[in-house]
Design a protein around this motif. Structure first.
Motif, PDB file in Angstrom:
ATOM      1  N   UNK A   8      45.140  30.694  28.031  1.00 11.83           N
ATOM      2  CA  UNK A   8      44.312  31.623  28.000  1.00 11.83           C
ATOM      3  C   UNK A   8      42.973  31.061  28.282  1.00 11.83           C
ATOM      4  N   UNK A   9      41.923  31.966  29.014  1.00  3.44           N
ATOM      5  CA  UNK A   9      40.839  31.243  29.155  1.00  3.44           C
ATOM      6  C   UNK A   9      39.728  32.126  28.023  1.00  3.44           C
ATOM      7  N   UNK A  10      39.038  31.264  27.069  1.00  5.73           N
ATOM      8  CA  UNK A  10      38.425  31.660  26.159  1.00  5.73           C
ATOM      9  C   UNK A  10      36.979  30.842  26.319  1.00  5.73           C
ATOM     10  N   UNK A  11      36.014  31.926  26.560  1.00  5.11           N
ATOM     11  CA  UNK A  11      34.702  31.295  26.657  1.00  5.11           C
ATOM     12  C   UNK A  11      34.595  30.180  27.736  1.00  5.11           C
ATOM     13  N   UNK A  12      35.246  30.486  28.791  1.00  7.33           N
ATOM     14  CA  UNK A  12      35.293  29.550  29.901  1.00  7.33           C
ATOM     15  C   UNK A  12      36.138  28.264  29.713  1.00  7.33           C
ATOM     16  N   UNK A  13      36.710  28.074  28.624  1.00  6.78           N
ATOM     17  CA  UNK A  13      37.741  27.011  28.386  1.00  6.78           C
ATOM     18  C   UNK A  13      39.206  27.656  28.325  1.00  6.78           C
ATOM     19  N   UNK A  14      40.077  26.457  28.826  1.00  7.96           N
ATOM     20  CA  UNK A  14      41.655  26.754  28.735  1.00  7.96           C
ATOM     21  C   UNK A  14      41.813  26.677  27.163  1.00  7.96           C
TER      22      UNK A  14
END
Ligand SMILES: [Zn+2]
Length: 101
Positions: free
Chosen positions: A66-72
């Motif tokens: 999942x992408x969370x705050x632009x990070x995987x």
């Protein structure tokens, strides 16, 4: 020596713990490290990630990115096989704790 035996025993508990949470809702690695710390297990990423990897290889949990705050971020959730193993482990654990309590 004593420490090695305790490690072995705790490893089983940790597996059950991981399956339990993977069933409740998907989690990510550093969350699990904190969660285990709260339960009194000091487990490093170098120990946790190989456990997650082997549980994934055994098809007990599966990874979801999942992408969370632009990070995987990699989340882990339980599989049907994992649910079977959890069910069996829980009944064995209950049986044991009834005996030793
Ligand atoms: Zn927990």
């Amino acid at each position: 020596m004593q420490e090695q035996i305790l490690r072995k025993i705790f490893l089983g508990f940790i597996h059950i713990h991981i399956l339990h949470h993977a069933k409740k809702e998907p989690f990510y690695g550093s969350w699990m490290i904190e969660e285990l710390k709260e339960h009194g297990y000091n487990i490093s990423p170098g120990t946790l990630y190989p456990i997650l990897k082997s549980m994934e290889t055994s098809n007990l949990i599966e990874k979801e990115e999942r992408i969370v705050e632009g990070k995987v971020r990699k989340y882990y959730k339980i599989t049907l096989d994992g649910e079977d193993i959890l069910k069996e482990s829980k009944s064995k654990a209950k049986e044991l704790f009834k005996e030793i309590d």
